[in-house]
Structure formats: C-alpha cells, structure tokens
Design an enzyme around this catalytic site. Structure first.
Site, short mmCIF file in Angstrom:
data_model
loop_
_atom_site.label_atom_id
_atom_site.label_comp_id
_atom_site.label_asym_id
_atom_site.label_seq_id
_atom_site.Cartn_x
_atom_site.Cartn_y
_atom_site.Cartn_z
N HIS A 363 0.83 -1.20 0.00
CA HIS A 363 0.00 0.00 0.00
C HIS A 363 0.86 1.25 0.00
O HIS A 363 0.57 2.22 -0.67
CB HIS A 363 -0.84 0.04 1.29
CG HIS A 363 -2.28 -0.26 1.03
ND1 HIS A 363 -3.13 -0.67 2.01
CD2 HIS A 363 -3.01 -0.19 -0.10
CE1 HIS A 363 -4.32 -0.85 1.49
NE2 HIS A 363 -4.27 -0.57 0.21
N ARG A 470 -6.71 -5.22 -15.74
CA ARG A 470 -6.54 -6.46 -14.97
C ARG A 470 -7.78 -6.67 -14.13
O ARG A 470 -7.85 -6.25 -12.97
CB ARG A 470 -5.29 -6.38 -14.09
CG ARG A 470 -3.97 -6.39 -14.86
CD ARG A 470 -2.78 -6.49 -13.91
NE ARG A 470 -1.57 -6.88 -14.60
CZ ARG A 470 -0.61 -6.03 -14.98
NH1 ARG A 470 -0.73 -4.74 -14.74
NH2 ARG A 470 0.48 -6.47 -15.60
N ARG A 506 -9.36 -7.63 -19.96
CA ARG A 506 -8.88 -9.02 -19.94
C ARG A 506 -9.84 -9.84 -19.09
O ARG A 506 -10.25 -9.40 -18.01
CB ARG A 506 -7.49 -9.07 -19.33
CG ARG A 506 -6.99 -10.49 -19.19
CD ARG A 506 -5.51 -10.52 -18.87
NE ARG A 506 -5.25 -10.15 -17.49
CZ ARG A 506 -4.02 -10.04 -16.98
NH1 ARG A 506 -2.97 -10.26 -17.75
NH2 ARG A 506 -3.83 -9.70 -15.73
N GLU A 605 1.47 -15.52 -24.01
CA GLU A 605 2.22 -15.53 -22.75
C GLU A 605 2.99 -16.82 -22.52
O GLU A 605 3.75 -16.92 -21.58
CB GLU A 605 1.25 -15.34 -21.58
CG GLU A 605 0.45 -14.06 -21.65
CD GLU A 605 -0.35 -13.81 -20.39
OE1 GLU A 605 0.13 -13.07 -19.52
OE2 GLU A 605 -1.46 -14.37 -20.28
N ASN A 628 5.61 -10.35 -19.42
CA ASN A 628 5.98 -10.73 -18.05
C ASN A 628 5.91 -12.25 -17.90
O ASN A 628 6.83 -12.89 -17.41
CB ASN A 628 5.04 -10.08 -17.03
CG ASN A 628 4.96 -8.58 -17.19
OD1 ASN A 628 5.84 -7.98 -17.79
ND2 ASN A 628 3.91 -7.98 -16.66
N ASP A 629 4.78 -12.80 -18.35
CA ASP A 629 4.65 -14.25 -18.26
C ASP A 629 5.45 -14.96 -19.35
O ASP A 629 6.03 -16.01 -19.11
CB ASP A 629 3.17 -14.66 -18.34
CG ASP A 629 2.52 -14.58 -16.96
OD1 ASP A 629 3.15 -15.06 -16.01
OD2 ASP A 629 1.42 -14.04 -16.86
N ARG A 639 8.72 -15.45 -11.89
CA ARG A 639 8.83 -13.99 -11.92
C ARG A 639 8.81 -13.35 -10.53
O ARG A 639 9.11 -12.19 -10.37
CB ARG A 639 7.72 -13.39 -12.81
CG ARG A 639 6.32 -13.69 -12.36
CD ARG A 639 5.29 -13.35 -13.43
NE ARG A 639 4.71 -12.02 -13.27
CZ ARG A 639 3.64 -11.59 -13.93
NH1 ARG A 639 3.05 -12.38 -14.83
NH2 ARG A 639 3.16 -10.41 -13.74
N CYS A 676 1.75 -5.72 -23.71
CA CYS A 676 1.31 -5.06 -22.48
C CYS A 676 2.11 -5.54 -21.28
O CYS A 676 1.68 -5.40 -20.15
CB CYS A 676 -0.18 -5.25 -22.26
SG CYS A 676 -0.70 -6.96 -22.30
C1 PEP Z 1 2.07 -10.28 -18.68
O1 PEP Z 1 2.13 -11.45 -18.28
O2 PEP Z 1 2.97 -9.72 -19.34
C2 PEP Z 1 0.89 -9.45 -18.37
C3 PEP Z 1 0.74 -8.26 -18.88
O3 PEP Z 1 -0.01 -9.97 -17.49
P1 PEP Z 1 0.20 -10.03 -15.90
O4 PEP Z 1 1.42 -9.24 -15.57
O5 PEP Z 1 -1.05 -9.47 -15.32
O6 PEP Z 1 0.35 -11.49 -15.67
MG MG Z 2 0.32 -12.46 -17.59
#
Ligand code: PEP
Ligand code: MG
Length: 757
Positions: A363, A470, A506, A605, A628-629, A639, A676
C-alpha cells in the site's frame, strides 16, 4: 552436529556487532571440531586481498593487521579455487606461506573453506591443528555448511562497512549502497527520520481481569481516539491525494467498525482477558491470516492491521506518538512503513520513503506513487538503528539507498534531481501530442490499469486507451464473486472515463500468484496449473457473467471494446472462448440492448502460443504479448522469486526473438499487434518493439511520458538498424549495454540515469 550448527548460526545472528559475530564463530567452531585454531579471512574493501578478521589460537594482535594478496598462501588458493582444501601437513604444501608474527608454525593439519555469496568469494574460514591428520568428511561438510550460512552475514557487513571498520582506516572511504526494490520512481536526497512503532504488541502480557466493564470502556475510548486520528489524517490528505487513494483510510475506519476487529477484541475481554491482551491476540490472528495469503498484495495488508493494532495499543497504554521534528527534506525510514506513518508527515516535507520490509505491491508503495514521492522497499540491509538524522540518497528507479554519501556522489545526484525536475516539466508538454517517430511512424501508447485510482493518473499523462484492464483486481477486493451488475458498474466507470478511446478488458486471470480468498486453489506448482483461461473455461458461469458485464458496460458509449484472453496455450481454448463470447453477446441482444460485438484477442504468454501465433491470429482480431509471463515461461524463471531474479530478463535474446515472431504472425494475418508487459514501458524495450512493428505499447501510467518522449525522438529507420544488431547478439548483457549506448549516442541519455550509464 546439526543442532550445534544451528546454535552457532543463531548466536551469530543474535549478536549485533560484526567483530563479536566473528569472535563467536571462531570460538564455537574450535569447540565443535576440537581444533586448536580457527580463523576468518575476509576480502578487503578494495577486493585486492584478504585481511585476518578474527582468530582463536593464533596471535590476537594481528587481527585487522595481517593481509594476504589474492594469490598468497593457502588462503589465497582456497579463494581462487572456490573450494575447500584439506591438508594433513600444510607446511609441506608448495603454496604454504610463512607469515612472521602469526604464530602458526606449530600447526600442521589445515582445512580451509571459501565463504561465497551469490558466486562471489567474500572470505575464507580456516581451522588448524597441531597433529598431522586429514580432517574427515563430516568435519569438512560441517565447515562448508557453516560457511554457506555465514555468507549472508559477511555480505551484510560488507554492505554496511563492517569490514572497513575491522581493518582500520587503511582503505579509502567508499560510498556504500544498500539494495532494495523500486517502490515509487524518482530520486531524492534528504535526512533520515526513523519512525519506530509507538508501542510493541510483543511486549504485552496476557492478564486475567474481573472488571470486564472497565476494560470494555477503556477499549471503546482507545478505538474512538484512533478513529478520530485517522479521520483527521484523511482530511489532511484530501487535497493532495486522489479520491481512490483516500479510500485506504476508509478501509482503516471499516476495520475499526464494531463488528470487525473491536468486536473480536470485546469477545475476548468478556471471556476475562484484559483489553491489551485481547487486542494483541486478535491483531496477531488477523495478521497471521493475511501473512499466509499467497497473493502478495493481500499479504501486505497484514501490515495495515498491525499498524492499526499499535495505534489502539498506544492509546490503551496512554502513549501518544512522540513529537517528531520533520525537517524540510524528510526521508521516512521504518522497519515496516505504514500509510499512517506517511500521513503523519506534512506532505511538503516528505521527500522519500525507505521501508526495510515490503515490496512494490505494498500500500505504501502505491501511496508514494500517488504522492509522487520516491520510495525504496525491501531494503533489508539498511542499518535502521544507526541512520537517524543521517543524510540519505534514495533512488526509486533502481531501489537503491546511499547513507552519508560523499560530496562527489551527492553532487552527482543533485545534478540528476535537477535534470529530472526539468525533464518532468518538459514531458508534461507532450501530454496532448501524438506518439509519432521522427520519420512519421505512429505508435499507440495505452495504459495497464487495475485500481480505479489509475484512471486520473493515466488520463493526466495522456493515455490514448486501456491496453490491459486487470479485471482480477476488483475481484480480489471482494469476499465473493462480484455480480454481473457490480462488474458492469466498475467496467462502465472506466469506459466512461476513457470514452471514446479503446478499452481492452482481460477476462479473469486468477491462479498462479493471484488467488481469490473465496475461491481457493491449492496446487504444488501453481504457475503451471489452473490459471487464467483454464479456470474460466472450466467455469463458464463465471466467464459468461463477466463477458456479459463487459458488453453491457459499453451500451451507448463510443468506446471500442476489446476482450482479451489470458494464458492461452492451445487453439481449442480460443474456439471455446469465442463460442461463449458469442453466446454472451446473443444473450445481451436478447435482453433488448443495442451494442456492438466486441473485438476479441489473445494474449501470447506461453511458448506454445508463440509457435502457433499465426494460427491464433487467424482466429481473432488482435494479439497482445504478455511479456511478463512469456519471459517467465520461456526462461523457466519464476517472476516472483528474488533468488533467480537476475536470470529473469525480457531482453534475453530468446524472448526478443519470440516477440518478433509473434509480430510477424500478426502482420502476415493483417491483425493488430500489441505488447502489455513491463518491457513495453522501458525506453529500450519500446524502441525494439516499435522496430518489430508493434502498433500498441501498453504500460503503467508513470512510464508513459518517458516512452513517448523517447519514441518521438528516434527514427524508425534507426530503430530497425538497432533491432537487426540486437537480434544477432548472444546475451542479455550484450543487448542491454548496446541499447544503453545507442540511447546515449542518440542524445536520449536522460532516460538512463547517469550513475547507471
Ligand atoms: C504479462 O504477463 O505480461 C501481463 C501483462 O499480465 P500479468 O502481468 O497481469 O500477468
Ligand atoms: Mg500475464
């Protein structure tokens, strides 16, 4: 042996001073192994050799005095080889090095093991004995195990200057940097004000009482006082924080509602516990419940409950927050910074935040971002008890803290701060300009959103659309699945704010590290388990409700609604999802509502989706890479795991090649392609993605102005040249260094803070 080892490590950790810790080690190891000499040699601060840091059994006067070159003696050999050396008679070894004054002539048996932390040799632990004998395997294993556990203690001493102190003033002073994680971007210099919690729950004892009524009255008074404090603080912030962030304080007040925490405390008082004891028990229970949650965001909420508990306790004990003087450039430092602490400092004086605990999800980090104050979280090594009133530099971009910086470093950072100020003012001017490269290539910059507080931040920074909503975040803040109407209201709120821009929703992406408290999923390996689309296809009732809410939210608006499917790993999932989306759309029409069918897209992903991206592109309207994934699954690196964090890189050559592959597939099928993941919000990442032909880059609102500035100042032709070079490179390090060099050469070095150039 294991108990002995455990006890030594515990004694060491419990003792605060480094010299004492080393002394405990040498004495206890001698006792455990029955050896006559135990010594610790540590790498000196210049990394040019070892100093004798502690010993038992040799001449004590040489501690801090004797030093060895990197290749000198058996100690040097242990360090070079980075493995144990076990000798029956050390004096016969060609590398034996006689050091006058040390007094080791009488000892023959030698066992030395390296002390290694994160691949780096920090020192050597040695035992010696008069008798000629080889140490047996269990003795060697004992010393190795101990040294592995001590490595973090030594590393801490290295970071905090403990090793320089041991060796006297022979080494030039160096700026010591403490590493944490970025909490809120920006750089500042200021004075550390350390806030300790006003009272300690741990110090409260359990006590039986007879006068229950009196205890209940004391509790009521204390709770009322805390409520008044929080309302006052919230009012104080009302001018500087958006409404959504102020809701945090409402959450605090809710926790103090009669039926919440105070209700539980009252029950315990009625069973005969005094108010303070009852408070301690209830708060601990609540905190424990939060801390056991798998989701890091919810876990952090435990700190809020603790903060509230301490506030109530301070009134029960009649202790008020001591009057602290906050200088003009206060950097708040605390073991666990709470929103309440932040609020106790006049906003114009707060220049930065350092929290020993916590993460970028806390927070406090969210609040600091909203306030535009740099923050470093999880700075475990910062010596909190020694830095009150000291001068600090904090770097919220990289999660770094410097204590008592040298004048040179201080000037360097002051220049950076001035540059930043100027730069931010300049970036504000770009707000209403389109993101077009110098040779006319258009890129759309959209935002990733989740908390409703993101709306104003995003629009203020010139977001052209939502590239990733999200939706799991509003699901997480409830204690049951939100109804269709509840969802519709939240989604519509965002769509109205962004109309007529594109809004990409999403579908629910829970599982992995994002569990719902009311929908528990327990798995051995959650990231490879029931996640994202897998969950929602197994529960069409959840999926259909969500999709209907999304479609209905768009009724009468000009938004282009896009629905995006997470964690797709096969084409059948897309076919099934499309069928359900068709069904949901028909149902909405049957209700008599007039609305366009949304576009549908797939997130790329996982590696299988990369290889089938052409096929997937044929079936949908757009593709969006979730880097990211994708990075996590391509590199097999969790991650969220700090131990392998250095292996996690979105600019790994394989990940970049995968991203280029996906762009090619989308182009070949004439479909829209975006990214993204976090990489889209970095200057180098944005350039490379733009060069690959990504039409949309979606990122958090904070990064958007910088990315726009970078892209408006490059030519696509140059970006493609960089991409061609990068795709031939073999390692992440090579790619990072090259892109950094290119940014600087192109006059864009302002996005590369100078100490990292
Ligand atoms: C990702 O995986 O890159 C993504 C944008 O989704 P999240 O970070 O919410 O898993
Ligand atoms: Mg993801």
């Amino acid at each position: 042996m294991l108990t002995r080892l455990h006890n030594i490590v515990q004694d060491v950790v419990a003792s605060g001073k480094f010299a004492e810790q080393l002394q405990i080690i040498v004495v206890e190891v001698n006792k455990a192994l029955g050896t006559e000499v135990c010594s610790v040699y540590l790498m000196n601060p210049m990394r040019s050799g070892y100093i004798m840091a502690a010993n038992q059994g040799l001449n004590q006067d040489v501690v801090g005095q004797i030093s060895l070159g990197l290749d000198e003696g058996l100690v040097g050999l242990v360090g070079r080889r980075a493995e144990p050396i076990n000798l029956e008679d050390a004096t016969k070894h060609p590398r034996y090095y006689y050091m006058p004054g040390l007094g080791e002539e009488a000892f023959n048996a030698f066992l030395g093991v390296p002390i290694i932390h994160h691949r780096e040799v920090l020192g050597v632990l040695v035992v010696q004995q008069r008798a000629k004998r080889r140490f047996d395997e269990s003795e060697e294993a004992f010393l190795v195990t101990l040294s592995v556990q001590l490595a973090s203690v030594v590393s801490h001493a290295q970071a905090t200057g403990g090793i320089s102190a041991l060796s006297g003033s022979d080494y030039p002073a160096q700026d010591v940097m403490f590493k944490g994680v970025p909490g809120s971007p920006g750089i500042s210099q200021g004075v550390a004000v350390v806030i300790q919690p006003v009272a300690s729950l741990d110090g409260v004892v359990d006590r039986e009482v007879d006068d229950v009524t009196a205890e209940l009255q004391i509790l009521d008074k204390a709770v009322e006082s805390v409520r008044a404090d929080i309302s006052r603080i919230s009012e104080q912030f009302s001018g500087s924080l958006p409404r959504e962030e102020l809701a945090l304080f409402d959450a605090y007040l809710h926790m103090l509602d009669d039926e919440a925490i105070p209700g539980d405390i009252r029950d315990r008082i009625r069973r005969g516990q005094w108010a303070q004891g009852a408070l301690k028990q209830v708060i601990r229970e609540h905190v424990r419940r939060f801390e056991q949650m798998e989701d890091s965001y919810l876990r952090e909420r435990g700190a809020d409950v603790k903060d509230l508990g301490l506030r109530v306790l301070s009134y029960l004990q009649d202790i008020r927050t001591k009057k602290i003087h906050f200088p003009e450039n206060t950097i708040l430092v605390a073991e666990d910074v709470t929103p309440g602490m932040l609020a106790s400092i006049p906003a114009e004086r707060l220049k930065g935040v350092v929290s020993i605990k916590g993460s970028g999800n806390s927070h406090v980090a969210i609040l600091a971002q909203a306030l535009g104050v740099p923050a470093v979280m999880g700075a475990l090594d910062v010596p909190i008890f020694e830095i009150e009133n000291q001068s600090l530099i904090i770097d919220g971009y990289y999660g770094e803290v410097f204590v008592n910086p040298s004048p040179g470093l201080s000037n360097q950072y002051n220049d950076l701060i001035d540059e930043e100020k100027e730069f931010t003012q300049e970036l504000d001017l770009l707000k209403n300009l389109r993101c077009v490269t110098r040779d006319g290539w258009r890129v759309r910059l959209w935002v990733n959103i989740g908390l409703s507080g993101d709306i104003s931040r995003s629009l203020d920074r010139g977001a052209e659309g939502i590239g990733l909503f999200r939706t799991e975040i509003p699901f997480m803040s409830k204690d049951r699945f939100p109804t269709e109407e509840e969802q519709r209201v939240i989604y519509r709120h965002h769509m109205e704010a962004f109309e007529p821009r594109t809004v990409t929703m999403r579908t629910l992406d829970v599982g992995g590290d994002k569990p719902l408290a009311y929908f528990p999923i327990t798995e051995e390996n959650p990231f490879l388990g029931w996640r994202g689309i897998r969950v929602t296809l197994d529960h069409p009732e959840i999926f259909l409700v969500q999709v209907r809410a999304m479609i209905k939210a768009n009724v009468g608006l000009e938004c282009l609604l896009r629905i995006m499917l997470p964690m797709i790993s096969s084409v059948t999932e897309v076919d099934e999802a499309q069928r359900l989306i068709d069904q949901a759309y028909d149902e909405v029409l049957e209700e008599g509502l007039q609305v366009k069918r949304p576009s549908v897209g797939v997130m790329i992903e996982v590696p299988s989706a990369v290889y089938q991206s052409r096929l997937l592109a044929r079936k949908v309207d757009f593709l969006a890479v979730g880097s990211n994934d994708l990075t996590q699954y391509m590199l097999a690196v969790d991650r969220n795991n700090p131990r392998v964090a250095e292996l996690y890189s979105e600019s790994h050559p394989a990940v970049l090649k995968a991203m280029r592959e996906v762009a090619r597939s989308a182009h070949a099928e004439g479909k829209f392609i975006g990214c993204c993941g976090e990489v889209a919000g970095t200057p180098a990442g944005a350039i490379l993605l733009m060069a690959m032909g990504y039409q949309v880059l979606s990122m958090n609102a904070t990064n958007l102005p910088r990315v726009k500035w970078v892209l408006r100042n490059v030519k696509r032709r140059d970006a493609r040249r960089m991409l061609a070079r990068v795709l031939k490179m073999e390692t992440t390090a090579e790619i990072k260094a090259y892109m950094q060099g290119e940014l600087i050469a192109a006059g864009l070095g302002r996005v590369v803070p100078s100490h990292h150039k």
